[in-house]
Every structure is written in C-alpha cells, then in structure tokens.
Design a protein around this motif. Structure first.
Motif, mmCIF file in Angstrom:
data_model
loop_
_atom_site.group_PDB
_atom_site.id
_atom_site.type_symbol
_atom_site.label_atom_id
_atom_site.label_comp_id
_atom_site.label_asym_id
_atom_site.label_seq_id
_atom_site.Cartn_x
_atom_site.Cartn_y
_atom_site.Cartn_z
ATOM 1 N N ASN A 255 -58.167 4.570 25.360
ATOM 2 C CA ASN A 255 -56.625 5.088 25.374
ATOM 3 C C ASN A 255 -55.993 4.695 23.921
ATOM 4 O O ASN A 255 -55.062 5.495 23.551
ATOM 5 C CB ASN A 255 -55.848 4.411 26.168
ATOM 6 N N ILE A 256 -56.256 3.753 23.325
ATOM 7 C CA ILE A 256 -55.723 3.326 22.012
ATOM 8 C C ILE A 256 -56.449 3.895 20.665
ATOM 9 O O ILE A 256 -55.869 3.985 19.603
ATOM 10 C CB ILE A 256 -55.488 1.748 21.944
ATOM 11 N N ASN A 257 -57.670 4.288 20.744
ATOM 12 C CA ASN A 257 -58.527 4.617 19.668
ATOM 13 C C ASN A 257 -58.266 6.152 19.409
ATOM 14 O O ASN A 257 -59.045 7.032 19.321
ATOM 15 C CB ASN A 257 -60.022 4.561 19.866
ATOM 16 N N LYS A 258 -57.114 6.452 18.879
ATOM 17 C CA LYS A 258 -56.595 7.908 18.665
ATOM 18 C C LYS A 258 -56.111 7.740 17.123
ATOM 19 O O LYS A 258 -55.462 7.028 16.752
ATOM 20 C CB LYS A 258 -55.350 8.043 19.520
ATOM 21 N N GLU A 259 -56.380 8.659 16.627
ATOM 22 C CA GLU A 259 -56.028 9.061 15.101
ATOM 23 C C GLU A 259 -54.582 8.999 14.956
ATOM 24 O O GLU A 259 -54.146 8.165 13.786
ATOM 25 C CB GLU A 259 -56.552 10.409 14.552
ATOM 26 N N GLU A 260 -53.701 9.532 15.677
ATOM 27 C CA GLU A 260 -52.234 9.429 15.753
ATOM 28 C C GLU A 260 -51.902 8.050 15.598
ATOM 29 O O GLU A 260 -50.757 7.694 14.851
ATOM 30 C CB GLU A 260 -51.485 10.278 16.755
ATOM 31 N N ILE A 261 -52.400 7.238 16.657
ATOM 32 C CA ILE A 261 -51.766 5.816 16.446
ATOM 33 C C ILE A 261 -52.264 4.999 15.333
ATOM 34 O O ILE A 261 -51.624 4.348 14.696
ATOM 35 C CB ILE A 261 -52.506 5.008 17.963
ATOM 36 N N LYS A 262 -53.377 5.347 14.658
ATOM 37 C CA LYS A 262 -53.988 4.602 13.665
ATOM 38 C C LYS A 262 -53.005 5.219 12.322
ATOM 39 O O LYS A 262 -52.386 4.239 11.462
ATOM 40 C CB LYS A 262 -55.365 5.366 13.190
ATOM 41 N N LYS A 263 -52.878 6.361 12.213
ATOM 42 C CA LYS A 263 -51.951 6.838 11.304
ATOM 43 C C LYS A 263 -50.603 6.243 11.380
ATOM 44 O O LYS A 263 -49.997 5.784 10.193
ATOM 45 C CB LYS A 263 -51.621 8.576 11.734
ATOM 46 N N TYR A 264 -49.903 5.894 12.361
ATOM 47 C CA TYR A 264 -48.766 5.301 12.376
ATOM 48 C C TYR A 264 -48.550 3.964 12.011
ATOM 49 O O TYR A 264 -47.687 3.487 11.375
ATOM 50 C CB TYR A 264 -47.757 5.838 13.788
ATOM 51 N N SER A 265 -49.648 3.314 12.597
ATOM 52 C CA SER A 265 -49.859 1.820 12.493
ATOM 53 C C SER A 265 -49.892 1.712 11.004
ATOM 54 O O SER A 265 -49.366 0.494 10.519
ATOM 55 C CB SER A 265 -51.067 1.456 13.324
ATOM 56 N N TYR A 266 -50.445 2.382 10.280
ATOM 57 C CA TYR A 266 -51.035 2.065 8.954
ATOM 58 C C TYR A 266 -49.644 2.469 7.961
ATOM 59 O O TYR A 266 -49.794 2.318 6.827
ATOM 60 C CB TYR A 266 -52.157 2.629 8.435
ATOM 61 N N ILE B 53 -45.867 -3.264 19.405
ATOM 62 C CA ILE B 53 -44.735 -2.632 19.941
ATOM 63 C C ILE B 53 -43.254 -3.270 19.371
ATOM 64 O O ILE B 53 -42.393 -2.756 18.981
ATOM 65 C CB ILE B 53 -44.747 -2.581 21.430
ATOM 66 N N ALA B 54 -43.292 -4.798 19.530
ATOM 67 C CA ALA B 54 -42.200 -5.513 19.331
ATOM 68 C C ALA B 54 -41.707 -5.408 17.837
ATOM 69 O O ALA B 54 -40.572 -5.780 17.367
ATOM 70 C CB ALA B 54 -42.325 -7.048 19.480
ATOM 71 N N ASN B 55 -42.853 -5.222 17.008
ATOM 72 C CA ASN B 55 -42.542 -5.084 15.351
ATOM 73 C C ASN B 55 -42.655 -4.011 14.758
ATOM 74 O O ASN B 55 -42.496 -3.942 13.601
ATOM 75 C CB ASN B 55 -43.447 -6.168 14.897
ATOM 76 N N SER B 56 -42.865 -2.962 15.654
ATOM 77 C CA SER B 56 -42.809 -1.472 14.890
ATOM 78 C C SER B 56 -41.344 -1.016 14.790
ATOM 79 O O SER B 56 -40.500 -1.097 15.710
ATOM 80 C CB SER B 56 -43.651 -0.563 15.720
ATOM 81 N N GLU B 57 -41.085 -0.192 13.853
ATOM 82 C CA GLU B 57 -39.962 0.478 13.586
ATOM 83 C C GLU B 57 -39.942 1.989 13.749
ATOM 84 O O GLU B 57 -39.151 2.707 13.526
ATOM 85 C CB GLU B 57 -39.165 -0.085 12.320
ATOM 86 N N ILE B 58 -41.320 2.371 14.368
ATOM 87 C CA ILE B 58 -41.549 3.958 14.536
ATOM 88 C C ILE B 58 -41.312 4.154 15.828
ATOM 89 O O ILE B 58 -42.467 3.848 16.875
ATOM 90 C CB ILE B 58 -42.810 4.269 13.811
ATOM 91 N N PRO B 59 -40.365 4.865 16.277
ATOM 92 C CA PRO B 59 -40.135 5.256 17.607
ATOM 93 C C PRO B 59 -41.618 5.780 18.263
ATOM 94 O O PRO B 59 -41.799 5.454 19.645
ATOM 95 C CB PRO B 59 -39.023 6.099 17.787
ATOM 96 N N ILE B 60 -42.038 6.813 17.657
ATOM 97 C CA ILE B 60 -43.341 7.530 18.326
ATOM 98 C C ILE B 60 -44.455 6.705 18.274
ATOM 99 O O ILE B 60 -45.006 6.630 19.253
ATOM 100 C CB ILE B 60 -43.580 8.832 17.530
ATOM 101 N N LEU B 61 -44.613 5.804 17.437
ATOM 102 C CA LEU B 61 -45.587 4.636 17.574
ATOM 103 C C LEU B 61 -45.312 3.798 18.971
ATOM 104 O O LEU B 61 -46.274 3.602 19.653
ATOM 105 C CB LEU B 61 -45.881 3.847 16.533
ATOM 106 N N LYS B 62 -44.063 3.213 19.145
ATOM 107 C CA LYS B 62 -43.794 2.514 20.107
ATOM 108 C C LYS B 62 -43.986 3.342 21.538
ATOM 109 O O LYS B 62 -44.509 2.683 22.298
ATOM 110 C CB LYS B 62 -42.383 2.172 20.118
ATOM 111 N N SER B 63 -43.574 4.620 21.566
ATOM 112 C CA SER B 63 -43.884 5.399 22.635
ATOM 113 C C SER B 63 -45.345 5.529 23.030
ATOM 114 O O SER B 63 -45.817 5.640 24.059
ATOM 115 C CB SER B 63 -43.323 6.760 22.520
ATOM 116 N N LEU B 64 -45.983 5.867 21.904
ATOM 117 C CA LEU B 64 -47.694 6.026 22.277
ATOM 118 C C LEU B 64 -48.147 4.817 22.714
ATOM 119 O O LEU B 64 -49.238 4.826 23.569
ATOM 120 C CB LEU B 64 -48.315 6.391 20.888
ATOM 121 N N LEU B 65 -47.722 3.689 21.951
ATOM 122 C CA LEU B 65 -48.591 2.381 22.626
ATOM 123 C C LEU B 65 -48.042 2.060 24.151
ATOM 124 O O LEU B 65 -48.597 1.315 24.667
ATOM 125 C CB LEU B 65 -48.185 1.335 21.693
ATOM 126 N N ASN B 66 -46.833 2.346 24.535
ATOM 127 C CA ASN B 66 -46.234 1.937 25.648
ATOM 128 C C ASN B 66 -47.099 2.841 26.661
ATOM 129 O O ASN B 66 -47.526 2.424 27.781
ATOM 130 C CB ASN B 66 -44.759 2.352 26.000
#
Length: 227
Positions: free
Chosen positions: A120-131, A32-45
C-alpha cells in the motif's frame, strides 16, 4: 509507540503489539504529523486505512495463497513415500505442512500484514512527495524490530533516516523520561475499561510532552558534545 520532536511535531501510536507492521504504522504516523503537504497526508492516511484489515480479510488473503487440495495431497504423499523418514519424522513433517495451511497461523498472519502495508505504501507518488520535504532523522534504540527490513524499507520510502543509539543506553533517549512520567500519572487512577485507559494515556502523553523540558538536559549533556 511514541516520538517526541526536537524540531517538529510529536506523535503517538496505540497498538496491541509492537511487531514490524505496528512499528511501520508508527513511522507513518510520524510522517503524517510532520508533513506540510496535504496530498501526502491524505495518501498516508489511506495507506493506514487500507492496511487495517479485519481478521476475516486477513484469512481471505491467506487462503488465496494456500496450496490447492491436489498440491497439498501431493506434498503429503511425497513425504509418506519417503522410506528414509522415521515415523516420528514423518509425523513432524505432516504437522508442519498442516500448520502452513492453517488460516490461524500467526506467522502467516504477521507476514500478510507486513506484505499488505508495504504494497500500500510502496507507491511512486508517495515517494515523490516524501522527498519534497526535509529528511526526518529519528533517534531510536536497538530493539530488534526497529531494524526489521519492513521498517527500513518504509523509512526509505518516507525519506526518514534511522539513527540507532549505542546498545543498552536508555539514558541517551529523552523519551524514556516521558514514559516514566506518564506511568506516574497513569497509576494514580483506576480505569473501568481499556478505552478509558487509552483515552487518558493519549491525553497524558501529549500533556507530558508539551509541558516537559526533556530536551534541555539532553542537548547540554549529549548534543553539544558531538556538534
């Protein structure tokens, strides 16, 4: 549990224990601290929020997995009817079976927490944005929980690479100096509550990290030797 960044943003996670699910939360905080993708930060929070279960919620999840009364009785009767068991062995088996059904069983509580955060974290959307972002390389020691399957799986989902230091080599890890510096600051004051201690520690940690030059000697001593 903290991280100091050579490139990027440092992070700190406050936790009462350092079990696998707590370490997993710390790695999510790093992302979260190092991501620049707002939707990914939101999903992880949201993952962190949804995984922060109350004791009652944890007990509810455990009770849902408990045996029915009929199944439990059948398991007990099976052991009682086992003529090869001594009285002591039978007592131990019955005690073990009872503990497995106990809602306060710490192993079941920890297991439930691990399952919840992974679900909760094992979601394709989270993987997609993380990569979509550069891989984060994390250098860490060989603490056994750092090598837990849950931790490795979550780092895989978050596009993180774990680089383990050689055994018994704290001198290779700049954050050890951060902890030492923080402890010197912390012990100079008296704290009237746990909350005040935590608040002061967070403030001290980021002050130490931001003002210290912990990577200068590390780069000269170690990094240049491997590049």
């Amino acid at each position: 549990m903290g991280s100091i960044a050579l490139i990027g943003n440092s992070s700190l996670t406050i936790s009462e224990t350092s079990k696998a699910h707590d370490i997993a939360r710390a790695f999510i905080d790093i992302k979260i601290a190092n991501s620049e993708i707002p939707i990914l930060k939101s999903l992880l929070n949201k993952v962190l929020l949804d995984s922060d279960l109350s004791p009652d919620q944890i007990q509810q999840k455990i009770s849902e997995k408990n045996s029915t009364k009929e199944d439990f009785i059948n398991k007990i009767m099976k052991n009682i009817n086992d003529d090869e068991l001594t009285t002591v062995e039978l007592a131990l088996k019955l005690e073990k079976q009872s503990k497995k059904e106990n809602l306060d069983n710490q192993r079941r509580i920890d297991s439930t927490k691990r399952q919840v955060i992974l679900e909760n974290i094992n979601k394709e959307e989270i993987k997609k944005y993380s990569y979509l972002e550069p891989k984060i390389n994390i250098i860490l020691d060989n603490y056994s929980v750092h090598k837990a399957q849950l931790v490795k799986k979550i780092c895989e989902i978050l596009n993180m690479n774990l680089i383990y230091l050689p055994p018994y080599s704290p001198q290779f890890n700049p954050i050890e100096q951060v902890w030492r510096t923080c402890k010197i600051e912390i012990k100079r004051k008296y704290y009237y509550s746990k909350e005040k201690l935590e608040k002061f520690f967070v403030k001290t940690y980021f002050k130490v990290v931001n003002e210290g030059n912990f990577f200068n000697w590390w780069e000269k001593t170690f990094l240049k030797k491997v590049l």
